[in-house]
Design a protein around this motif. Structure first.
Motif, short mmCIF file in Angstrom:
data_model
loop_
_atom_site.label_atom_id
_atom_site.label_comp_id
_atom_site.label_asym_id
_atom_site.label_seq_id
_atom_site.Cartn_x
_atom_site.Cartn_y
_atom_site.Cartn_z
N PHE A 60 0.83 -1.20 0.00
CA PHE A 60 0.00 0.00 0.00
C PHE A 60 0.87 1.25 0.00
O PHE A 60 1.86 1.34 0.72
CB PHE A 60 -0.92 0.01 1.23
CG PHE A 60 -1.60 1.34 1.44
CD1 PHE A 60 -2.67 1.71 0.66
CD2 PHE A 60 -1.14 2.22 2.41
CE1 PHE A 60 -3.28 2.95 0.85
CE2 PHE A 60 -1.74 3.45 2.61
CZ PHE A 60 -2.81 3.81 1.82
N VAL A 62 0.76 5.81 -0.50
CA VAL A 62 -0.03 7.04 -0.58
C VAL A 62 0.88 8.17 -1.02
O VAL A 62 2.01 8.29 -0.58
CB VAL A 62 -0.72 7.35 0.77
CG1 VAL A 62 0.29 7.52 1.89
CG2 VAL A 62 -1.60 8.58 0.68
N LYS A 64 0.82 12.20 -1.13
CA LYS A 64 0.06 13.30 -0.54
C LYS A 64 0.37 14.64 -1.18
O LYS A 64 1.50 14.89 -1.60
CB LYS A 64 0.37 13.41 0.96
CG LYS A 64 -0.03 12.23 1.77
CD LYS A 64 0.36 12.45 3.24
CE LYS A 64 0.04 11.23 4.07
NZ LYS A 64 0.45 11.41 5.48
N ALA A 81 -4.89 13.32 -1.48
CA ALA A 81 -4.01 12.14 -1.44
C ALA A 81 -4.48 11.13 -2.47
O ALA A 81 -5.68 10.97 -2.70
CB ALA A 81 -4.03 11.50 -0.05
N LEU A 83 -4.28 7.15 -3.16
CA LEU A 83 -3.99 5.91 -2.44
C LEU A 83 -3.93 4.75 -3.43
O LEU A 83 -4.89 4.51 -4.17
CB LEU A 83 -5.07 5.65 -1.38
CG LEU A 83 -5.17 6.71 -0.28
CD1 LEU A 83 -6.15 7.79 -0.69
CD2 LEU A 83 -5.62 6.09 1.01
N GLU A 84 -2.80 4.05 -3.42
CA GLU A 84 -2.59 2.92 -4.32
C GLU A 84 -2.62 1.63 -3.51
O GLU A 84 -1.84 1.45 -2.58
CB GLU A 84 -1.24 3.05 -5.03
CG GLU A 84 -1.15 4.27 -5.94
CD GLU A 84 0.20 4.35 -6.60
OE1 GLU A 84 0.30 4.00 -7.80
OE2 GLU A 84 1.17 4.75 -5.93
N ASN A 91 -4.83 -0.34 4.01
CA ASN A 91 -4.43 0.89 4.70
C ASN A 91 -4.89 0.68 6.14
O ASN A 91 -6.08 0.75 6.43
CB ASN A 91 -5.11 2.11 4.07
CG ASN A 91 -4.62 3.42 4.66
OD1 ASN A 91 -3.74 3.45 5.52
ND2 ASN A 91 -5.20 4.51 4.19
N GLN A 142 -9.20 1.04 4.97
CA GLN A 142 -9.54 0.68 3.60
C GLN A 142 -8.76 -0.59 3.26
O GLN A 142 -7.59 -0.72 3.64
CB GLN A 142 -9.14 1.79 2.61
CG GLN A 142 -9.84 3.12 2.84
CD GLN A 142 -8.91 4.17 3.43
OE1 GLN A 142 -7.69 4.07 3.39
NE2 GLN A 142 -9.50 5.21 4.01
N SER A 155 -8.43 10.82 -2.30
CA SER A 155 -9.07 11.37 -1.12
C SER A 155 -8.80 12.86 -1.00
O SER A 155 -7.68 13.32 -1.27
CB SER A 155 -8.56 10.67 0.15
OG SER A 155 -9.06 9.36 0.24
N THR A 164 -2.22 12.21 10.12
CA THR A 164 -2.56 10.79 10.11
C THR A 164 -1.91 10.14 11.32
O THR A 164 -0.71 10.30 11.53
CB THR A 164 -2.07 10.09 8.83
OG1 THR A 164 -2.66 10.73 7.70
CG2 THR A 164 -2.44 8.61 8.83
#
Length: 201
Positions: A60, A62, A64, A81, A83-84, A91, A142, A155, A164
């Motif tokens: 995973f 991200v 940003k 962001a 997210l892959e 996540n 997620q 996102s 975070t």
């Protein structure tokens, strides 16, 4: 204390709370940080270009665009962001203390959810084109449970610095006294150590 005095104190408290929630309002169109040349480049973020035609990461990831990566966002109360999610990736449970998250699923499928303050789980299976909101400050996750296909989500956050906080890391990778974790999770010390060791690997 009389009722009018109590109402006055409550009103002042409510005003103070509303002032401290979210990003501060700015009195100018934008904030300039440091010795920066102000032209169109200041308002352009190009680091997302690496996503175009790129391969999914093996875990995973991200990318940003918050005020830390994109200073033009200071005072704008927004961040972004990408997210892959490779196949089978997650996540982990986390929170954003300063903003809600609005997620748009661009490709693949995701299992998502959050837990509210009454410990109710709200979960959903998302498909391409779906949007899901994670309320500010609530624990959420997620997960791409597809064993073959990756997923991609975008996102947005209602803060230039949503923050975070990873729950597993915050709880098990800090110096919280061992006895507190044992008692909190009603678990044996060996179990807590195994979790801590797994997060350090």
């Amino acid at each position: 204390m009389s009722k009018p005095e109590i109402y006055c104190v409550l009103a002042v408290f409510a005003i103070l709370c509303s002032v401290t929630v979210g990003d501060p309002d700015i009195l100018i169109a934008f904030v300039v940080t440091g010795n920066t040349t102000i032209d169109a480049n200041y308002f352009t973020f190009t680091k997302m270009r690496q996503l175009v035609g790129g391969e999914y990461p093996s875990t995973f990831g991200v990318l940003k665009a918050s005020m830390n990566e994109f200073p033009a966002l200071v005072g704008q109360s927004v961040s972004y962001a990408v997210l892959e999610f490779p196949a089978g990736s997650i996540n982990p449970v986390h929170i954003h203390p300063r903003a809600s998250e609005l997620m748009f699923l661009v490709s693949g499928t995701l299992q998502v959810g959050f837990v509210d303050t009454s410990n109710t789980l709200f979960k959903q299976s998302l498909e391409i084109g779906d949007i899901f909101v994670f309320p500010k400050g609530l624990v959420h996750f997620q997960y791409n449970n597809d064993a073959k296909e990756p997923a991609l989500a975008i996102s947005t956050f209602g803060s230039a610095n949503a923050g975070t906080q990873s729950i597993p890391t915050s709880v098990f990778n800090t110096s919280i006294f061992e006895g507190i974790l044992d008692a909190s999770f009603r678990a044996k010390r060996a179990t807590i150590r195994k979790i801590e060791d797994g997060l350090k690997a």
